[in-house]
Design a protein around this motif. Structure first.
Motif, PDB file in Angstrom:
ATOM      1  N   GLU A  54      34.368  45.293  22.482  1.00  0.00           N
ATOM      2  CA  GLU A  54      34.752  44.282  23.518  1.00  0.00           C
ATOM      3  C   GLU A  54      35.697  43.841  24.335  1.00  0.00           C
ATOM      4  O   GLU A  54      36.134  44.189  25.168  1.00  0.00           O
ATOM      5  N   PRO A  55      37.685  43.970  23.227  1.00  0.00           N
ATOM      6  CA  PRO A  55      38.290  43.152  23.808  1.00  0.00           C
ATOM      7  C   PRO A  55      38.764  44.603  24.206  1.00  0.00           C
ATOM      8  O   PRO A  55      40.039  44.440  25.287  1.00  0.00           O
ATOM      9  N   ALA A  56      38.404  45.697  24.034  1.00  0.00           N
ATOM     10  CA  ALA A  56      39.190  47.403  24.381  1.00  0.00           C
ATOM     11  C   ALA A  56      38.467  46.856  25.606  1.00  0.00           C
ATOM     12  O   ALA A  56      39.303  47.287  26.235  1.00  0.00           O
ATOM     13  N   VAL A  57      37.102  47.157  25.686  1.00  0.00           N
ATOM     14  CA  VAL A  57      36.973  47.320  26.960  1.00  0.00           C
ATOM     15  C   VAL A  57      37.726  46.280  28.192  1.00  0.00           C
ATOM     16  O   VAL A  57      37.523  46.918  29.763  1.00  0.00           O
ATOM     17  N   GLU A  58      37.469  45.347  27.374  1.00  0.00           N
ATOM     18  CA  GLU A  58      37.820  44.132  28.681  1.00  0.00           C
ATOM     19  C   GLU A  58      39.333  44.345  29.290  1.00  0.00           C
ATOM     20  O   GLU A  58      39.282  44.346  29.972  1.00  0.00           O
ATOM     21  N   HIS A  59      40.121  44.688  27.982  1.00  0.00           N
ATOM     22  CA  HIS A  59      41.366  44.791  28.725  1.00  0.00           C
ATOM     23  C   HIS A  59      41.366  46.838  29.496  1.00  0.00           C
ATOM     24  O   HIS A  59      42.159  46.417  30.719  1.00  0.00           O
ATOM     25  N   TYR A  60      40.660  47.402  29.614  1.00  0.00           N
ATOM     26  CA  TYR A  60      40.315  48.714  30.234  1.00  0.00           C
ATOM     27  C   TYR A  60      40.487  47.975  31.709  1.00  0.00           C
ATOM     28  O   TYR A  60      40.756  49.222  32.773  1.00  0.00           O
ATOM     29  N   CYS A  61      39.224  47.798  31.789  1.00  0.00           N
ATOM     30  CA  CYS A  61      38.433  47.414  33.005  1.00  0.00           C
ATOM     31  C   CYS A  61      39.254  46.404  33.339  1.00  0.00           C
ATOM     32  O   CYS A  61      39.707  46.779  35.120  1.00  0.00           O
ATOM     33  N   ALA A  62      40.318  45.352  33.082  1.00  0.00           N
ATOM     34  CA  ALA A  62      41.120  44.509  34.099  1.00  0.00           C
ATOM     35  C   ALA A  62      42.577  45.583  33.730  1.00  0.00           C
ATOM     36  O   ALA A  62      43.413  45.293  35.032  1.00  0.00           O
ATOM     37  N   ALA A  63      43.265  46.588  33.224  1.00  0.00           N
ATOM     38  CA  ALA A  63      43.832  47.605  34.023  1.00  0.00           C
ATOM     39  C   ALA A  63      43.666  48.510  34.869  1.00  0.00           C
ATOM     40  O   ALA A  63      44.515  48.748  35.844  1.00  0.00           O
ATOM     41  N   VAL A  64      42.031  49.243  35.108  1.00  0.00           N
ATOM     42  CA  VAL A  64      42.024  49.397  36.536  1.00  0.00           C
ATOM     43  C   VAL A  64      42.154  48.734  37.633  1.00  0.00           C
ATOM     44  O   VAL A  64      42.061  49.586  38.574  1.00  0.00           O
ATOM     45  N   SER A  65      41.046  47.036  37.378  1.00  0.00           N
ATOM     46  CA  SER A  65      41.565  46.155  38.603  1.00  0.00           C
ATOM     47  C   SER A  65      42.874  46.412  39.286  1.00  0.00           C
ATOM     48  O   SER A  65      43.395  46.379  39.963  1.00  0.00           O
ATOM     49  N   PHE A  66      44.184  46.254  37.820  1.00  0.00           N
ATOM     50  CA  PHE A  66      45.077  45.829  38.461  1.00  0.00           C
ATOM     51  C   PHE A  66      46.195  47.425  38.452  1.00  0.00           C
ATOM     52  O   PHE A  66      46.839  47.140  39.904  1.00  0.00           O
ATOM     53  N   ALA A  67      45.597  48.148  38.557  1.00  0.00           N
ATOM     54  CA  ALA A  67      45.758  49.564  39.284  1.00  0.00           C
ATOM     55  C   ALA A  67      45.346  50.120  40.392  1.00  0.00           C
ATOM     56  O   ALA A  67      45.892  50.426  41.093  1.00  0.00           O
ATOM     57  N   GLY A  68      44.394  49.452  40.272  1.00  0.00           N
ATOM     58  CA  GLY A  68      43.680  49.502  42.118  1.00  0.00           C
ATOM     59  C   GLY A  68      44.247  48.382  42.873  1.00  0.00           C
ATOM     60  O   GLY A  68      45.063  49.042  43.994  1.00  0.00           O
ATOM     61  N   GLU A  69      44.231  47.184  42.445  1.00  0.00           N
ATOM     62  CA  GLU A  69      45.362  46.547  43.737  1.00  0.00           C
ATOM     63  C   GLU A  69      46.659  46.683  43.296  1.00  0.00           C
ATOM     64  O   GLU A  69      47.369  46.599  44.990  1.00  0.00           O
ATOM     65  N   SER A  70      47.385  47.629  43.125  1.00  0.00           N
ATOM     66  CA  SER A  70      48.487  48.333  43.402  1.00  0.00           C
ATOM     67  C   SER A  70      48.877  50.149  43.925  1.00  0.00           C
ATOM     68  O   SER A  70      49.943  50.879  44.108  1.00  0.00           O
ATOM     69  N   ASP A  71      47.149  50.321  44.266  1.00  0.00           N
ATOM     70  CA  ASP A  71      46.978  51.727  44.366  1.00  0.00           C
ATOM     71  C   ASP A  71      47.514  52.488  43.772  1.00  0.00           C
ATOM     72  O   ASP A  71      48.262  53.778  44.250  1.00  0.00           O
ATOM     73  N   ASN A  72      47.804  52.103  42.497  1.00  0.00           N
ATOM     74  CA  ASN A  72      48.207  53.404  41.408  1.00  0.00           C
ATOM     75  C   ASN A  72      47.552  54.490  40.901  1.00  0.00           C
ATOM     76  O   ASN A  72      46.188  53.806  39.693  1.00  0.00           O
ATOM     77  N   LEU A  73      46.486  54.790  41.482  1.00  0.00           N
ATOM     78  CA  LEU A  73      45.692  56.209  41.087  1.00  0.00           C
ATOM     79  C   LEU A  73      45.698  56.978  39.577  1.00  0.00           C
ATOM     80  O   LEU A  73      45.195  56.710  38.908  1.00  0.00           O
ATOM     81  N   ASN A  74      47.409  56.745  39.108  1.00  0.00           N
ATOM     82  CA  ASN A  74      47.439  57.752  37.745  1.00  0.00           C
ATOM     83  C   ASN A  74      47.500  56.487  36.267  1.00  0.00           C
ATOM     84  O   ASN A  74      46.255  56.422  35.853  1.00  0.00           O
ATOM     85  N   LEU A  75      46.907  55.616  36.559  1.00  0.00           N
ATOM     86  CA  LEU A  75      46.707  54.493  35.687  1.00  0.00           C
ATOM     87  C   LEU A  75      45.642  54.248  35.685  1.00  0.00           C
ATOM     88  O   LEU A  75      45.191  53.793  34.871  1.00  0.00           O
ATOM     89  N   GLN A  76      45.204  53.619  37.261  1.00  0.00           N
ATOM     90  CA  GLN A  76      43.833  54.154  37.029  1.00  0.00           C
ATOM     91  C   GLN A  76      42.964  54.950  36.304  1.00  0.00           C
ATOM     92  O   GLN A  76      42.002  54.755  35.711  1.00  0.00           O
ATOM     93  N   THR A  77      43.709  56.024  36.455  1.00  0.00           N
ATOM     94  CA  THR A  77      42.237  57.628  36.161  1.00  0.00           C
ATOM     95  C   THR A  77      42.783  57.650  34.022  1.00  0.00           C
ATOM     96  O   THR A  77      42.379  57.430  33.656  1.00  0.00           O
ATOM     97  N   LYS A  78      44.165  57.022  33.825  1.00  0.00           N
ATOM     98  CA  LYS A  78      43.952  56.950  32.128  1.00  0.00           C
ATOM     99  C   LYS A  78      43.234  55.397  32.143  1.00  0.00           C
ATOM    100  O   LYS A  78      42.788  55.734  31.144  1.00  0.00           O
ATOM    101  N   ALA A  79      43.141  54.782  32.816  1.00  0.00           N
ATOM    102  CA  ALA A  79      42.032  53.072  31.860  1.00  0.00           C
ATOM    103  C   ALA A  79      40.124  53.906  32.378  1.00  0.00           C
ATOM    104  O   ALA A  79      39.817  53.615  31.206  1.00  0.00           O
ATOM    105  N   LEU A  80      40.337  54.953  33.350  1.00  0.00           N
ATOM    106  CA  LEU A  80      39.207  55.428  33.181  1.00  0.00           C
ATOM    107  C   LEU A  80      38.838  56.058  32.258  1.00  0.00           C
ATOM    108  O   LEU A  80      37.416  56.250  31.856  1.00  0.00           O
ATOM    109  N   SER A  81      39.687  56.804  32.066  1.00  0.00           N
ATOM    110  CA  SER A  81      39.508  57.746  30.855  1.00  0.00           C
ATOM    111  C   SER A  81      39.361  57.659  29.488  1.00  0.00           C
ATOM    112  O   SER A  81      38.427  58.071  28.883  1.00  0.00           O
ATOM    113  N   ASP A  82      39.911  56.336  29.386  1.00  0.00           N
ATOM    114  CA  ASP A  82      40.188  55.633  27.732  1.00  0.00           C
ATOM    115  C   ASP A  82      38.526  55.232  27.710  1.00  0.00           C
ATOM    116  O   ASP A  82      37.577  54.318  26.490  1.00  0.00           O
TER     117      ASP A  82
END
Length: 128
Positions: A54-82
């Motif tokens: 659960e905490p792992a998923v929460e942090h990965y989802c937060a990463a997707v969100s923050f990467a999306g806010e900064s338009d960083n598709l590389n970090l979004q891709t990494k978090a989604l793969s995780d």
């Protein structure tokens, strides 16, 4: 950024509590969404390593969100793969494939062939 770098050092030396504290501070003490995304990916990885779903998923989802806010598709891709990997690890095929598809779509949008290759390879491991 200093807290993030400190977290990486603690993480390297398996000082998990110190690493989590530093990553948490990095995510909270900055306005840079890229640093926030990286810190959350790092925290997600630690929780994933210690099989705390659960905490792992929460942090990965937060990463997707923050990467999306900064338009960083590389970090979004990494978090989604995780996220795909962690769901594959608990045999949640539906969510694993959903996150794999999202990661591949994000990777395709980057036009970065190296990232696309890494993403497809990572997703293939989920299917083992």
């Amino acid at each position: 950024m200093a807290y993030y770098e400190q977290g990486k050092i603690f993480d390297e030396f398996n000082r998990v509590d110190d690493a989590l504290y530093s990553y948490k501070r990095a995510a909270e003490d900055t306005q840079d969404n890229n640093i926030r995304a990286r810190a959350h990916i790092s925290m997600g990885k630690i929780y994933d390593d210690y099989v705390k779903f659960e905490p792992a998923v929460e942090h990965y989802c937060a990463a997707v969100s923050f990467a999306g806010e900064s338009d960083n598709l590389n970090l979004q891709t990494k978090a989604l793969s995780d996220l795909a990997k962690i769901h594959a690890g608990i045999y949640d095929r539906t969510n694993s494939f959903l996150f794999m598809d999202m990661a591949e779509t994000a990777a395709d949008e980057t036009k970065n062939e190296r990232l696309r290759g890494i993403t497809f390879a990572s997703n293939a491991k989920c299917c083992d």
